[in-house]
Enzyme design. Structure first.
Site, short mmCIF file in Angstrom:
data_model
loop_
_atom_site.label_atom_id
_atom_site.label_comp_id
_atom_site.label_asym_id
_atom_site.label_seq_id
_atom_site.Cartn_x
_atom_site.Cartn_y
_atom_site.Cartn_z
N LYS A 1 -64.99 -31.93 12.90
CA LYS A 1 -65.94 -31.70 11.80
C LYS A 1 -67.38 -31.69 12.29
O LYS A 1 -67.79 -32.61 13.02
CB LYS A 1 -65.76 -32.80 10.74
CG LYS A 1 -64.41 -32.75 10.07
CD LYS A 1 -64.21 -33.92 9.10
CE LYS A 1 -62.80 -33.90 8.55
NZ LYS A 1 -62.43 -35.08 7.79
N CYS B 1 -57.11 -23.92 3.78
CA CYS B 1 -57.13 -24.96 2.73
C CYS B 1 -56.80 -24.39 1.34
O CYS B 1 -57.51 -23.52 0.83
CB CYS B 1 -58.50 -25.64 2.70
SG CYS B 1 -58.61 -26.89 1.40
N GLU C 1 -64.50 -31.97 -4.43
CA GLU C 1 -63.31 -31.98 -5.29
C GLU C 1 -63.16 -30.60 -5.97
O GLU C 1 -64.00 -30.20 -6.79
CB GLU C 1 -63.32 -33.09 -6.34
CG GLU C 1 -63.03 -34.45 -5.75
CD GLU C 1 -61.65 -34.53 -5.08
OE1 GLU C 1 -60.68 -34.03 -5.65
OE2 GLU C 1 -61.57 -35.07 -3.97
N SER C 2 -62.07 -29.92 -5.63
CA SER C 2 -61.87 -28.54 -6.10
C SER C 2 -61.88 -28.43 -7.63
O SER C 2 -62.45 -27.47 -8.18
CB SER C 2 -60.56 -27.98 -5.54
OG SER C 2 -59.46 -28.77 -5.94
N1 LIG Z 1 -58.63 -33.57 -3.81
C1 LIG Z 1 -59.32 -32.68 -2.91
C2 LIG Z 1 -58.41 -32.37 -1.74
C3 LIG Z 1 -59.13 -31.57 -0.66
C4 LIG Z 1 -58.41 -31.67 0.67
O1 LIG Z 1 -57.47 -32.45 0.84
N2 LIG Z 1 -58.89 -30.90 1.65
C5 LIG Z 1 -58.31 -30.96 2.97
C6 LIG Z 1 -58.08 -29.57 3.55
S1 LIG Z 1 -56.97 -28.64 2.59
C7 LIG Z 1 -59.30 -31.62 3.92
O2 LIG Z 1 -60.46 -31.32 3.88
N3 LIG Z 1 -58.81 -32.50 4.80
C8 LIG Z 1 -59.63 -33.06 5.83
C9 LIG Z 1 -59.51 -34.53 5.92
O3 LIG Z 1 -58.87 -35.13 5.03
O4 LIG Z 1 -60.05 -35.09 6.87
C10 LIG Z 1 -59.73 -31.40 -3.65
O5 LIG Z 1 -59.09 -31.08 -4.67
O6 LIG Z 1 -60.72 -30.76 -3.26
#
Ligand SMILES: N[C@@H](CCC(=O)N[C@@H](CS)C(=O)NCC(=O)O)C(=O)O
Length: 247
Positions: free
Chosen positions: A49, A22, A78-79
């Site tokens: 998950k 990720c 949220e990162s």
């Molecule tokens: N806007 C979020 C995006 C985080 C994101 O998209 N994470 C992905 C992995 S890179 C995720 O967890 N996807 C799993 C899902 O959507 O079910 C951030 O900035 O943290």
């Protein structure tokens, strides 16, 4: 409401709930490393998950930072928010101190998220036309960045000039994708953009950026892309086959 039972303890050190590939997790890891914050990392399988993760993560996404607050454990998601929280609680500050400059940096972190989403279109495109369209979109973003670096980059090598910032942490994981993509498909996305090239090179050499992924990251990313029914996935397979020594 029933309490979520975690299969690990959360002590004084925050726990970063992560996924091996990720890019948003990498942002948080880079900021943790830049600040030398002791933490624990727990990787989850996003294709399967764990119940505790789904119960705690409102969007079901990594990264999630678990922070103890007295008897409670607070899940942060949220990162960009996680990076801001770490910046407000641990020195050295990575965002500029002045409100206007800080807001500008936050805006560019958001731009970095848009770039990451477009990179997803690169490896999601089913055919060559879709891949080329995604490249074109990214090329426009990169031209915008080149102009911004020229206007505000000051003394480089970092986004804001001499000081490494959260914007650098936000973009470094995006550029890392191209270490796997470019050898298989020359995209032309970065051609003739010297400031962006210098910024990418500086980020690739930064210790915190290098340490944000495991040594086998490139191989795992390649496998992840190959498993998708995409033009880039097929291209990666072809390139690997043509590079293999003949028996
Ligand atoms: N806007 C979020 C995006 C985080 C994101 O998209 N994470 C992905 C992995 S890179 C995720 O967890 N996807 C799993 C899902 O959507 O079910 C951030 O900035 O943290």
């Amino acid at each position: 409401m029933s309490r979520t039972i975690l299969p690990f303890a959360v002590g004084d050190e925050p726990v970063l709930v992560s996924h091996v590939l990720c890019p948003y997790v990498q942002r948080a890891l880079i900021v943790l490393a830049e600040k030398g914050v002791a933490h624990r990392r727990i990787d989850v399988d996003l294709a399967d998950k764990p119940t505790w993760f789904s119960a705690l993560s409102p969007l079901g996404k990594t990264p999630m930072l678990l922070q103890r607050d007295g008897a409670a454990i607070v899940p942060l998601f949220e990162s960009a928010v996680i990076c801001d929280y770490l910046d407000e609680t641990h020195a050295p500050a990575l965002h500029p101190a002045a409100p206007l400059a800080r807001a500008r940096h936050r805006a560019w972190v958001e731009f970095g998220s848009a770039v990451l989403q477009q990179i997803g279109q690169l490896y999601g495109a089913r055919d060559r036309a879709g891949f080329d369209a995604a490249c074109q979109g990214l090329r426009q973003r990169c031209e915008t960045l080149e102009r911004e670096l020229a206007a505000h980059g000051g003394s480089a090598p970092w986004f804001g000039g001499a000081a490494f910032s959260i914007v650098d942490a936000a973009f470094a994981p995006a550029w890392r994708y191209f270490e796997v993509i470019e050898p298989a498909a020359a995209t032309g996305i970065f051609d003739g953009l010297p400031r962006l090239a210098a910024w990418r090179a500086a980020l690739a050499a930064r210790a915190s950026v290098r340490a944000a992924v495991a040594p086998d990251y490139a191989e795992r990313l390649r496998e992840f892309i190959v498993q998708r029914d995409s033009w880039l996935g097929r291209r990666l397979v072809e390139t690997t086959l043509s590079a293999a020594p003949s028996p």
